[in-house]
Scaffold this motif. Structure first.
Motif, PDB file in Angstrom:
ATOM      1  N   ARG A   1      12.019 -67.654  29.406  1.00  0.00           N
ATOM      2  CA  ARG A   1      12.802 -68.696  28.740  1.00  0.00           C
ATOM      3  C   ARG A   1      13.233 -68.166  27.377  1.00  0.00           C
ATOM      4  O   ARG A   1      12.407 -67.766  26.564  1.00  0.00           O
ATOM      5  N   VAL A   2      14.543 -68.157  27.135  1.00  0.00           N
ATOM      6  CA  VAL A   2      15.110 -67.651  25.891  1.00  0.00           C
ATOM      7  C   VAL A   2      15.885 -68.782  25.246  1.00  0.00           C
ATOM      8  O   VAL A   2      16.791 -69.352  25.860  1.00  0.00           O
ATOM      9  N   ILE A   3      15.526 -69.109  24.012  1.00  0.00           N
ATOM     10  CA  ILE A   3      16.158 -70.228  23.312  1.00  0.00           C
ATOM     11  C   ILE A   3      16.826 -69.703  22.046  1.00  0.00           C
ATOM     12  O   ILE A   3      16.195 -69.001  21.248  1.00  0.00           O
ATOM     13  N   LEU A   4      18.096 -70.037  21.891  1.00  0.00           N
ATOM     14  CA  LEU A   4      18.844 -69.692  20.686  1.00  0.00           C
ATOM     15  C   LEU A   4      18.808 -70.913  19.772  1.00  0.00           C
ATOM     16  O   LEU A   4      19.221 -71.996  20.166  1.00  0.00           O
ATOM     17  N   ASP A   5      18.289 -70.734  18.571  1.00  0.00           N
ATOM     18  CA  ASP A   5      18.128 -71.839  17.627  1.00  0.00           C
ATOM     19  C   ASP A   5      18.521 -71.320  16.246  1.00  0.00           C
ATOM     20  O   ASP A   5      17.682 -70.897  15.469  1.00  0.00           O
ATOM     21  N   SER A   6      19.813 -71.326  15.953  1.00  0.00           N
ATOM     22  CA  SER A   6      20.327 -70.657  14.759  1.00  0.00           C
ATOM     23  C   SER A   6      19.709 -71.177  13.463  1.00  0.00           C
ATOM     24  O   SER A   6      19.492 -70.412  12.539  1.00  0.00           O
ATOM     25  N   GLN A   7      19.415 -72.453  13.381  1.00  0.00           N
ATOM     26  CA  GLN A   7      18.898 -73.035  12.135  1.00  0.00           C
ATOM     27  C   GLN A   7      17.416 -73.398  12.224  1.00  0.00           C
ATOM     28  O   GLN A   7      16.890 -74.067  11.343  1.00  0.00           O
ATOM     29  N   LEU A   8      16.755 -72.970  13.275  1.00  0.00           N
ATOM     30  CA  LEU A   8      15.346 -73.253  13.514  1.00  0.00           C
ATOM     31  C   LEU A   8      15.043 -74.749  13.404  1.00  0.00           C
ATOM     32  O   LEU A   8      14.244 -75.205  12.610  1.00  0.00           O
ATOM     33  N   LYS A   9      15.716 -75.500  14.263  1.00  0.00           N
ATOM     34  CA  LYS A   9      15.504 -76.945  14.335  1.00  0.00           C
ATOM     35  C   LYS A   9      14.283 -77.288  15.181  1.00  0.00           C
ATOM     36  O   LYS A   9      13.848 -78.423  15.209  1.00  0.00           O
ATOM     37  N   LEU A  10      13.738 -76.303  15.857  1.00  0.00           N
ATOM     38  CA  LEU A  10      12.591 -76.509  16.734  1.00  0.00           C
ATOM     39  C   LEU A  10      11.429 -77.129  15.975  1.00  0.00           C
ATOM     40  O   LEU A  10      11.022 -76.644  14.929  1.00  0.00           O
ATOM     41  N   SER A  11      10.887 -78.204  16.518  1.00  0.00           N
ATOM     42  CA  SER A  11       9.748 -78.880  15.899  1.00  0.00           C
ATOM     43  C   SER A  11       8.442 -78.256  16.381  1.00  0.00           C
ATOM     44  O   SER A  11       8.291 -77.990  17.576  1.00  0.00           O
ATOM     45  N   PRO A  12       7.482 -78.058  15.474  1.00  0.00           N
ATOM     46  CA  PRO A  12       6.158 -77.586  15.906  1.00  0.00           C
ATOM     47  C   PRO A  12       5.474 -78.572  16.856  1.00  0.00           C
ATOM     48  O   PRO A  12       4.522 -78.225  17.529  1.00  0.00           O
ATOM     49  N   LYS A  13       5.983 -79.803  16.950  1.00  0.00           N
ATOM     50  CA  LYS A  13       5.404 -80.823  17.832  1.00  0.00           C
ATOM     51  C   LYS A  13       6.122 -80.914  19.184  1.00  0.00           C
ATOM     52  O   LYS A  13       5.761 -81.742  20.010  1.00  0.00           O
TER      53      LYS A  13
END
Length: 138
Positions: free
Chosen positions: A81-93
């Motif tokens: 699984r490869v995720i592109l997240d340019s602004q690092l919106k990914l939540s640690p939760k």
């Protein structure tokens, strides 16, 4: 030639209304009303099962995807699984962070020196710094 292998790519592009894959729940305990059909969702699972990797962009962190193969069939290898997240919106939760594997990589244009990055890395997330131009990964 016999013995040569070529990459086979399938592309599934999802477009959805209002950046949602399902309509909001209408009250406590009610099920979501899906925008796509059951057949369409089953086809996505067949495509995932036939794939070695999934590539997606995290445009809306509220989607909270798992990006798993839910076909129930045995896999020939683990799904990358490869995720592109340019602004690092990914939540640690997020669910994908709560179930990290060595088969999930996040590419981001954001700095890898923030407290949020440390939390993600402590949770086992592999973050890879990519070149970004105007908040788009290149």
């Amino acid at each position: 030639m016999v013995g040569e292998s070529k990459a086979i790519r399938d592309v599934k592009i999802g477009a959805y209304a209002g950046r949602q894959i399902a309509l909001p729940r209408q009250g406590k305990g009610k099920k979501r009303e899906w925008i796509s059909s059951e057949e369409s969702r089953a086809e996505v699972q067949r495509m995932r099962h036939a794939s070695d990797a999934l590539l997606t962009a995290l445009a809306n962190p509220r989607d909270d995807p798992l990006l798993t193969d839910r076909s129930g069939l045995p896999r020939r290898r683990k799904l990358l699984r490869v995720i592109l997240d340019s602004q690092l919106k990914l939540s640690p939760k997020s669910r994908i962070v709560k179930r990290p594997t060595r088969t999930c990589s996040f590419f981001t244009g954001a700095s890898l020196k923030s407290p949020k990055v440390r939390k993600l890395q402590e949770a086992g997330v592999e973050l890879i710094r990519a070149t970004a131009l105007a908040d788009k990964l290149i």
